[in-house]
Each structure stands twice: as C-alpha cells, then as structure tokens.
Design an enzyme around this catalytic site. Structure first.
Site, PDB file in Angstrom:
ATOM      1  N   GLY A  33      -5.623 -45.336  82.038  1.00  0.00           N
ATOM      2  CA  GLY A  33      -5.495 -44.500  80.833  1.00  0.00           C
ATOM      3  C   GLY A  33      -6.631 -43.510  80.671  1.00  0.00           C
ATOM      4  O   GLY A  33      -7.246 -43.422  79.607  1.00  0.00           O
ATOM      5  N   ALA A  34      -6.877 -42.727  81.743  1.00  0.00           N
ATOM      6  CA  ALA A  34      -8.018 -41.797  81.709  1.00  0.00           C
ATOM      7  C   ALA A  34      -7.595 -40.376  81.361  1.00  0.00           C
ATOM      8  O   ALA A  34      -8.385 -39.443  81.514  1.00  0.00           O
ATOM      9  CB  ALA A  34      -8.728 -41.821  83.066  1.00  0.00           C
ATOM     10  N   GLY A  37      -8.769 -39.314  75.339  1.00  0.00           N
ATOM     11  CA  GLY A  37      -9.589 -40.162  74.486  1.00  0.00           C
ATOM     12  C   GLY A  37     -10.683 -40.950  75.189  1.00  0.00           C
ATOM     13  O   GLY A  37     -11.469 -40.415  75.978  1.00  0.00           O
ATOM     14  N   GLY A  39     -10.686 -43.287  77.560  1.00  0.00           N
ATOM     15  CA  GLY A  39     -10.648 -43.378  79.023  1.00  0.00           C
ATOM     16  C   GLY A  39     -11.084 -42.092  79.684  1.00  0.00           C
ATOM     17  O   GLY A  39     -11.787 -42.107  80.712  1.00  0.00           O
ATOM     18  N   TYR A 187      -0.467 -54.489  67.000  1.00  0.00           N
ATOM     19  CA  TYR A 187      -1.642 -54.043  67.757  1.00  0.00           C
ATOM     20  C   TYR A 187      -2.685 -55.167  67.793  1.00  0.00           C
ATOM     21  O   TYR A 187      -3.230 -55.500  68.848  1.00  0.00           O
ATOM     22  CB  TYR A 187      -2.195 -52.794  67.068  1.00  0.00           C
ATOM     23  CG  TYR A 187      -3.396 -52.164  67.707  1.00  0.00           C
ATOM     24  CD1 TYR A 187      -3.270 -51.395  68.865  1.00  0.00           C
ATOM     25  CD2 TYR A 187      -4.666 -52.286  67.138  1.00  0.00           C
ATOM     26  CE1 TYR A 187      -4.381 -50.780  69.437  1.00  0.00           C
ATOM     27  CE2 TYR A 187      -5.770 -51.683  67.698  1.00  0.00           C
ATOM     28  CZ  TYR A 187      -5.629 -50.923  68.845  1.00  0.00           C
ATOM     29  OH  TYR A 187      -6.725 -50.316  69.411  1.00  0.00           O
TER      30      TYR A 187
HETATM   31  N1  NAP Z   1      -9.477 -44.507  69.217  1.00  0.00           N
HETATM   32  C1  NAP Z   1     -10.046 -45.529  68.614  1.00  0.00           C
HETATM   33  O1  NAP Z   1     -10.685 -45.392  67.548  1.00  0.00           O
HETATM   34  C2  NAP Z   1      -9.954 -46.898  69.238  1.00  0.00           C
HETATM   35  C3  NAP Z   1     -10.489 -47.971  68.517  1.00  0.00           C
HETATM   36  C4  NAP Z   1     -10.421 -49.228  69.079  1.00  0.00           C
HETATM   37  C5  NAP Z   1      -9.859 -49.408  70.325  1.00  0.00           C
HETATM   38  N2  NAP Z   1      -9.328 -48.357  70.995  1.00  0.00           N
HETATM   39  C6  NAP Z   1      -8.741 -48.630  72.323  1.00  0.00           C
HETATM   40  O2  NAP Z   1      -9.148 -47.644  73.247  1.00  0.00           O
HETATM   41  C7  NAP Z   1      -8.190 -47.578  74.306  1.00  0.00           C
HETATM   42  C8  NAP Z   1      -7.881 -46.131  74.601  1.00  0.00           C
HETATM   43  O3  NAP Z   1      -7.217 -45.557  73.489  1.00  0.00           O
HETATM   44  P1  NAP Z   1      -7.565 -44.122  72.915  1.00  0.00           P
HETATM   45  O4  NAP Z   1      -7.982 -44.302  71.520  1.00  0.00           O
HETATM   46  O5  NAP Z   1      -8.426 -43.379  73.844  1.00  0.00           O
HETATM   47  O6  NAP Z   1      -6.085 -43.496  72.844  1.00  0.00           O
HETATM   48  P2  NAP Z   1      -5.410 -42.296  73.661  1.00  0.00           P
HETATM   49  O7  NAP Z   1      -6.185 -41.040  73.487  1.00  0.00           O
HETATM   50  O8  NAP Z   1      -3.995 -42.290  73.226  1.00  0.00           O
HETATM   51  O9  NAP Z   1      -5.523 -42.767  75.172  1.00  0.00           O
HETATM   52  C9  NAP Z   1      -4.755 -43.848  75.637  1.00  0.00           C
HETATM   53  C10 NAP Z   1      -4.631 -43.780  77.137  1.00  0.00           C
HETATM   54  O10 NAP Z   1      -3.752 -44.837  77.538  1.00  0.00           O
HETATM   55  C11 NAP Z   1      -2.652 -44.249  78.240  1.00  0.00           C
HETATM   56  N3  NAP Z   1      -1.409 -44.990  78.046  1.00  0.00           N
HETATM   57  C12 NAP Z   1      -0.713 -45.179  76.896  1.00  0.00           C
HETATM   58  N4  NAP Z   1       0.411 -45.853  77.140  1.00  0.00           N
HETATM   59  C13 NAP Z   1       0.440 -46.090  78.467  1.00  0.00           C
HETATM   60  C14 NAP Z   1       1.357 -46.730  79.327  1.00  0.00           C
HETATM   61  N5  NAP Z   1       2.518 -47.236  78.877  1.00  0.00           N
HETATM   62  N6  NAP Z   1       1.081 -46.779  80.643  1.00  0.00           N
HETATM   63  C15 NAP Z   1      -0.058 -46.247  81.127  1.00  0.00           C
HETATM   64  N7  NAP Z   1      -0.964 -45.618  80.367  1.00  0.00           N
HETATM   65  C16 NAP Z   1      -0.711 -45.538  79.053  1.00  0.00           C
HETATM   66  C17 NAP Z   1      -2.518 -42.843  77.685  1.00  0.00           C
HETATM   67  O11 NAP Z   1      -1.757 -42.033  78.571  1.00  0.00           O
HETATM   68  P3  NAP Z   1      -1.075 -40.650  78.093  1.00  0.00           P
HETATM   69  O12 NAP Z   1      -2.177 -39.624  78.087  1.00  0.00           O
HETATM   70  O13 NAP Z   1      -0.045 -40.407  79.123  1.00  0.00           O
HETATM   71  O14 NAP Z   1      -0.524 -40.902  76.719  1.00  0.00           O
HETATM   72  C18 NAP Z   1      -3.987 -42.465  77.610  1.00  0.00           C
HETATM   73  O15 NAP Z   1      -4.488 -42.124  78.869  1.00  0.00           O
HETATM   74  C19 NAP Z   1      -6.989 -48.393  73.856  1.00  0.00           C
HETATM   75  O16 NAP Z   1      -6.984 -49.648  74.506  1.00  0.00           O
HETATM   76  C20 NAP Z   1      -7.227 -48.575  72.365  1.00  0.00           C
HETATM   77  O17 NAP Z   1      -6.641 -49.755  71.873  1.00  0.00           O
HETATM   78  C21 NAP Z   1      -9.366 -47.097  70.477  1.00  0.00           C
END
Ligand code: NAP
Length: 307
Positions: A33-34, A37, A39, A187
């Site tokens: 997931g890079a 955000g 990643g 979640y």
């Molecule tokens: N943002 C926050 O404040 C926060 C807080 C706590 C934890 N987190 C955790 O941080 C991690 C990254 O999330 P983020 O906030 O950076 O969100 P994000 O910007 O939506 O990034 C998520 C990444 O995961 C990929 N992904 C989603 N569904 C997928 C699937 N079915 N198969 C393969 N890849 C998939 C996305 O791909 P696409 O680009 O193709 O959509 C994207 O690269 C998650 O585990 C989330 O639970 C985030």
C-alpha cells in the site's frame, strides 16, 4: 497529571518523536500500500535512506508513478508487484514472486488498509475490512517468513491503529451477520485481530533475530475512507482533514522503527509513532489471541502447513 491507560494515546500524540539518521543502504524493504498516505511517505523515506524497495500495491498505474518518482529522486532500485489484498490468491502470488526474486528480505512493512462505512464481503466471503487489514497481512507475513528468518536480523512492522480501541472483534460474528455493521468497529475489529497476532508471532520469533512490532502512524491526512459515500467524503475533506497532520510524520516514524539500532531487539510492542504505548486491554487478551491465530490460519488456508 497521570493519564489513565485508556487515554494514554492523548499525551503520547503530543510527545516529541524519535528519529534516526542511520542509513539503510542496500537493505531490501517490502512495503504494501505504498501508492498513497502513510505507505507512500514510508517508501519515500526508506528510498531516501538508501533502501531497495519492493512495493506491493493494487493500482498498477499509481504504483508505476511512485516507482518512477522514487528512482528518479533517490537513485534506488524499486520493484513493483500488483496485488489486491481483498483477494488472498493475489497475496499468495505476490509473496511467491518475491520469494522467487529476492534472496533476502530485511524489513517487511504491512501497511495497506481500508475503512468502509458499509459492510461488504471479499471474494472469500469474509468481511472486506477484516480481509484486507488483517487476513491479508497475516497471510503475506507467514508466506514471507521463511525468507525473513533466513535474512535475520530482520524486522516486521504492522501498521496498526488507535482504531483498535474501538473494539468490535467478535469471533462468533466476524462477518457482521448478527450485528449491525458499524464502520469504526469493523475497522477496530481488524486492527484488534492484527495486534493479537503480533503478540503471538513475537513469541514464536523469540531468539531468531527477527522482530515484529505494531505501530499507529499518527492521525494523518490520507485517502483512507475516501472510498465511502459522498457525505462521508465531505465530512473527511472539510471537517477531519483540517485537524490531521501531514503523513510525512508517519514515514519518519516507520523509518525509525525499521532502521534505528536501538530497535534491533525490541519485539512484540505497540508504538504510537515511535512512542512505546500500552494498547487497549481487549487487545492484550492472549487467550483470545490464540483463537484469532487459529481462525486466521483457517481462513487463509495456512492451517496444517509450515507457511
Ligand atoms: N491516516 C490515518 O490517520 C491512520 C491512522 C491510523 C492507522 N492508519 C493505517 O495506515 C495504513 C495506511 O492507510 P492510509 O491512512 O495511508 O490510507 P490511504 O492513503 O488510503 O492508503 C492506503 C494504502 O493501502 C492500499 N490499499 C487499500 N486497499 C487495498 C487492497 N484491497 N489491496 C491492496 N492495497 C490496498 C491503497 O491503495 P490505493 O492507492 O490503490 O487505494 C493505499 O496504497 C492503514 O493500515 C491504516 O489503517 C492510518
């Protein structure tokens, strides 16, 4: 003032974070997931630190764009693989390709994650958020584990969340057939399950030179949740995002956990960015963790295998 354990994440969110300038030249880091955000920023920081990257993402176009940018800006090697983590067959294919091509894996970062406001089911019949956030990372880790063990010292980092505090894990109703689906609890369930398996795997890895830790990447502005309805998107864009931090802090924290020499022997912990934090008590239930481990093995077809 002494904060109760359940609220300790509040003062921790204001603590100064640890950083490291130690380089990771030539180290092979696999990250899921890079494309966006957390990643994306972790991949950028690792590339800046000299790591060789393997990006496992679902959107080929976005991944190619990230690869180009990282190779151009940091003169490092980036391999990309496509896999949708809601389809466990694709997780297996990605793991097989990595095992074939890479004789070593120094760091695995399971980051890909989603948040759905509505219940949907993945191809295998499991609720999608549980499948992507927990089962896929569980399976991917287990399949790559033999190579990670051969490469030790090595590190596994599970990008988890304070969302585990929402709870929601009910092993008798993983698919929310009895209960009304609520996005935050769906979640939360996925993140609790992942945390519980971190403690289990950390125990199994004792003495191997391989560590596993979970981390909350901060409350940061990313695309998570933007797959939901227009109302939710509006709420996120105009009410939530202004309060959130830049996801560069998440990339820096992941780099610290992956590279800092003082983290080499630390395992089985939950970090709020880089601060060691006590998770919610329901995520420390080791008897429940053993059940989650067994159910996860069954649902990923790992039961009875050495994978
Ligand atoms: N943002 C926050 O404040 C926060 C807080 C706590 C934890 N987190 C955790 O941080 C991690 C990254 O999330 P983020 O906030 O950076 O969100 P994000 O910007 O939506 O990034 C998520 C990444 O995961 C990929 N992904 C989603 N569904 C997928 C699937 N079915 N198969 C393969 N890849 C998939 C996305 O791909 P696409 O680009 O193709 O959509 C994207 O690269 C998650 O585990 C989330 O639970 C985030």
């Amino acid at each position: 003032m002494k904060w109760p354990d359940e609220l300790i994440f509040i003062p921790n969110s204001r603590m100064p974070q640890k950083t490291t300038t130690v380089r990771m030249d030539g180290r092979v880091c696999v990250i899921t997931g890079a494309t966006s955000g957390v990643g994306y920023h972790a991949a950028k920081r690792l590339a800046e630190g000299g790591a060789r990257l393997v990006l496992v993402c679902r959107n080929a176009e976005k991944t190619a764009w990230v690869k180009d940018e990282l190779e151009r800006e940091h003169q490092t090697s980036v391999r990309i693989l496509q896999a949708d983590f809601s389809q466990l067959a694709e997780v297996r294919q990605a793991a097989e390709a990595i095992l074939e091509e890479f004789p070593r894996i120094d760091v695995l970062i399971n980051n890909a994650g989603i948040h759905n406001t509505r219940r949907t089911l993945a191809d295998n019949g499991v609720e999608t958020v549980f499948c992507v956030n927990h089962l896929a990372s569980f399976l991917f880790t287990r399949l790559l584990l033999p190579r990670i063990l051969e490469s030790g010292p090595a590190r596994i980092i599970q990008v988890n969340s304070q969302g585990h505090r929402f709870g929601g894990l009910d092993l008798t109703d993983l698919n929310w057939e009895r209960r009304r689906y609520r996005g935050l609890q769906g979640y939360g369930a996925s993140k609790v399950a992942q945390l519980l398996t971190v403690w289990e795997l950390a125990d199994r890895l004792k003495g191997t030179g391989v560590t596993i830790n979970a981390m909350h990447p901060g409350a940061v502005r990313t695309n998570i949740g933007m797959n939901n309805g227009l109302l939710y998107q509006w709420y996120q864009r105009y009410l939530l995002w202004p309060m959130l931090k830049d996801a560069r802090i998440s990339g820096e924290a992941i780099y610290y956990l992956a590279a800092a020499p003082e983290m080499a022997a630390v395992s089985g912990r939950f970090f709020h960015l880089t601060i060691d934090e006590k998770p919610a008590s329901h995520a420390l239930d080791r008897a429940l963790g053993k059940q989650v481990w067994m159910i996860s093995e069954t649902l990923t077809n790992l039961a009875g295998t050495n994978g």
